[in-house]
Write a protein that holds these residues in place. Structure first.
Motif, PDB file in Angstrom:
ATOM      1  N   GLU A 192       0.823  -1.191   0.000  1.00  0.00           N
ATOM      2  CA  GLU A 192       0.000   0.000   0.000  1.00  0.00           C
ATOM      3  C   GLU A 192       0.867   1.254   0.000  1.00  0.00           C
ATOM      4  O   GLU A 192       1.842   1.340   0.750  1.00  0.00           O
ATOM      5  N   PRO A 193       0.524   2.244  -0.818  1.00  0.00           N
ATOM      6  CA  PRO A 193       1.309   3.480  -0.873  1.00  0.00           C
ATOM      7  C   PRO A 193       1.493   4.151   0.487  1.00  0.00           C
ATOM      8  O   PRO A 193       2.570   4.672   0.775  1.00  0.00           O
ATOM      9  N   ASP A 194       0.466   4.145   1.325  1.00  0.00           N
ATOM     10  CA  ASP A 194       0.588   4.787   2.640  1.00  0.00           C
ATOM     11  C   ASP A 194       1.671   4.124   3.486  1.00  0.00           C
ATOM     12  O   ASP A 194       2.409   4.805   4.197  1.00  0.00           O
ATOM     13  N   PHE A 195       1.769   2.799   3.423  1.00  0.00           N
ATOM     14  CA  PHE A 195       2.807   2.083   4.173  1.00  0.00           C
ATOM     15  C   PHE A 195       4.185   2.562   3.737  1.00  0.00           C
ATOM     16  O   PHE A 195       5.041   2.867   4.560  1.00  0.00           O
ATOM     17  N   TRP A 196       4.411   2.629   2.426  1.00  0.00           N
ATOM     18  CA  TRP A 196       5.718   3.032   1.913  1.00  0.00           C
ATOM     19  C   TRP A 196       6.003   4.499   2.206  1.00  0.00           C
ATOM     20  O   TRP A 196       7.123   4.859   2.553  1.00  0.00           O
ATOM     21  N   ARG A 197       5.004   5.365   2.099  1.00  0.00           N
ATOM     22  CA  ARG A 197       5.206   6.788   2.401  1.00  0.00           C
ATOM     23  C   ARG A 197       5.608   6.988   3.864  1.00  0.00           C
ATOM     24  O   ARG A 197       6.383   7.885   4.177  1.00  0.00           O
ATOM     25  N   THR A 248      11.989   7.546   3.061  1.00  0.00           N
ATOM     26  CA  THR A 248      12.148   8.980   2.860  1.00  0.00           C
ATOM     27  C   THR A 248      11.428   9.360   1.563  1.00  0.00           C
ATOM     28  O   THR A 248      11.079   8.488   0.749  1.00  0.00           O
ATOM     29  N   GLU A 249      11.249  10.638   1.346  1.00  0.00           N
ATOM     30  CA  GLU A 249      10.598  11.097   0.123  1.00  0.00           C
ATOM     31  C   GLU A 249      11.361  10.633  -1.115  1.00  0.00           C
ATOM     32  O   GLU A 249      10.769  10.181  -2.095  1.00  0.00           O
ATOM     33  N   GLU A 250      12.694  10.727  -1.077  1.00  0.00           N
ATOM     34  CA  GLU A 250      13.518  10.309  -2.215  1.00  0.00           C
ATOM     35  C   GLU A 250      13.459   8.795  -2.410  1.00  0.00           C
ATOM     36  O   GLU A 250      13.353   8.307  -3.534  1.00  0.00           O
ATOM     37  N   GLN A 251      13.515   8.019  -1.326  1.00  0.00           N
ATOM     38  CA  GLN A 251      13.400   6.564  -1.433  1.00  0.00           C
ATOM     39  C   GLN A 251      12.053   6.182  -2.041  1.00  0.00           C
ATOM     40  O   GLN A 251      11.984   5.314  -2.910  1.00  0.00           O
ATOM     41  N   TYR A 252      10.999   6.834  -1.603  1.00  0.00           N
ATOM     42  CA  TYR A 252       9.668   6.549  -2.130  1.00  0.00           C
ATOM     43  C   TYR A 252       9.602   6.874  -3.628  1.00  0.00           C
ATOM     44  O   TYR A 252       9.117   6.078  -4.428  1.00  0.00           O
ATOM     45  N   LEU A 291       7.983   4.689  -7.155  1.00  0.00           N
ATOM     46  CA  LEU A 291       7.452   5.372  -8.333  1.00  0.00           C
ATOM     47  C   LEU A 291       8.348   5.238  -9.558  1.00  0.00           C
ATOM     48  O   LEU A 291       8.050   5.809 -10.602  1.00  0.00           O
ATOM     49  N   GLY A 292       9.464   4.512  -9.442  1.00  0.00           N
ATOM     50  CA  GLY A 292      10.333   4.254 -10.588  1.00  0.00           C
ATOM     51  C   GLY A 292      11.221   5.412 -10.989  1.00  0.00           C
ATOM     52  O   GLY A 292      11.657   5.485 -12.132  1.00  0.00           O
ATOM     53  N   GLY A 293      11.507   6.316 -10.056  1.00  0.00           N
ATOM     54  CA  GLY A 293      12.369   7.458 -10.350  1.00  0.00           C
ATOM     55  C   GLY A 293      13.839   7.081 -10.392  1.00  0.00           C
ATOM     56  O   GLY A 293      14.210   5.910 -10.293  1.00  0.00           O
ATOM     57  N   CYS A 298      13.686  -1.308   1.154  1.00  0.00           N
ATOM     58  CA  CYS A 298      12.272  -1.509   1.451  1.00  0.00           C
ATOM     59  C   CYS A 298      12.005  -2.769   2.271  1.00  0.00           C
ATOM     60  O   CYS A 298      11.285  -2.727   3.262  1.00  0.00           O
ATOM     61  N   CYS A 299      12.596  -3.890   1.855  1.00  0.00           N
ATOM     62  CA  CYS A 299      12.256  -5.163   2.515  1.00  0.00           C
ATOM     63  C   CYS A 299      13.436  -5.871   3.155  1.00  0.00           C
ATOM     64  O   CYS A 299      13.256  -6.888   3.828  1.00  0.00           O
ATOM     65  N   GLY A 300      14.652  -5.378   2.947  1.00  0.00           N
ATOM     66  CA  GLY A 300      15.824  -5.981   3.577  1.00  0.00           C
ATOM     67  C   GLY A 300      16.402  -7.183   2.862  1.00  0.00           C
ATOM     68  O   GLY A 300      17.364  -7.786   3.339  1.00  0.00           O
TER      69      GLY A 300
END
Length: 133
Positions: free
Chosen positions: A4-9, A13-17, A22-24, A46-48
């Motif tokens: 879920e996007p909320d979990f990742w946000r 960090t903003e840059e990691q997200y 988002l594929g940046g 993200c998951c280790g």
């Protein structure tokens, strides 16, 4: 762990997200791990999941950490990427599907591959800090 996007946000960090979810892409030569030369392991932020090891890392001059191969055959998934008017091969974590970067066929022997990976997608664990197996 959730997709879920909320979990990742909440957990990145903003840059990691922006890069992982988002594929940046981070700017070249901006990543903390580009010049990392110590023995160790590079895990998914993200998951280790273990993704790459230092003995496969090389200086490609590209501005991003580069590796000749993943830690094992199951660590990453490669998929066709036609964004930005190019045909490339995207590399994602097989555990959580985080975007990591791209793989190119211009690397050194023995694989001839260059896994060009964003530093913000990785967590480095120096060998001396890893538990004995």
């Amino acid at each position: 762990m959730s997709n879920e996007p909320d979990f990742w946000r909440e957990n990145l960090t903003e840059e990691q997200y922006r890069v992982c979810r988002l594929g940046g892409t981070e700017a070249p030569w901006s990543g903390a791990l580009n010049d990392e030369k110590r023995p160790g392991r590079f895990d998914c932020v993200c998951c280790g999941q273990p993704l790459f090891v230092s003995d496969a890392k090389f200086d490609s001059g590209s501005g991003w950490p580069s590796f000749i191969r993943p830690a094992d055959d199951q660590a990453v998934i490669e998929r066709r990427d036609t964004s930005h008017g190019m045909i490339r091969t995207e590399v994602v974590c097989s555990g959580c599907k985080a975007h990591l970067g791209h793989v190119f066929e211009d690397g050194p022997a023995p694989t001839g591959l260059r896994y060009c990976i964003n530093s913000v997608c990785l967590v480095f664990h120096p060998a001396e800090e890893q538990p004995a197996t």
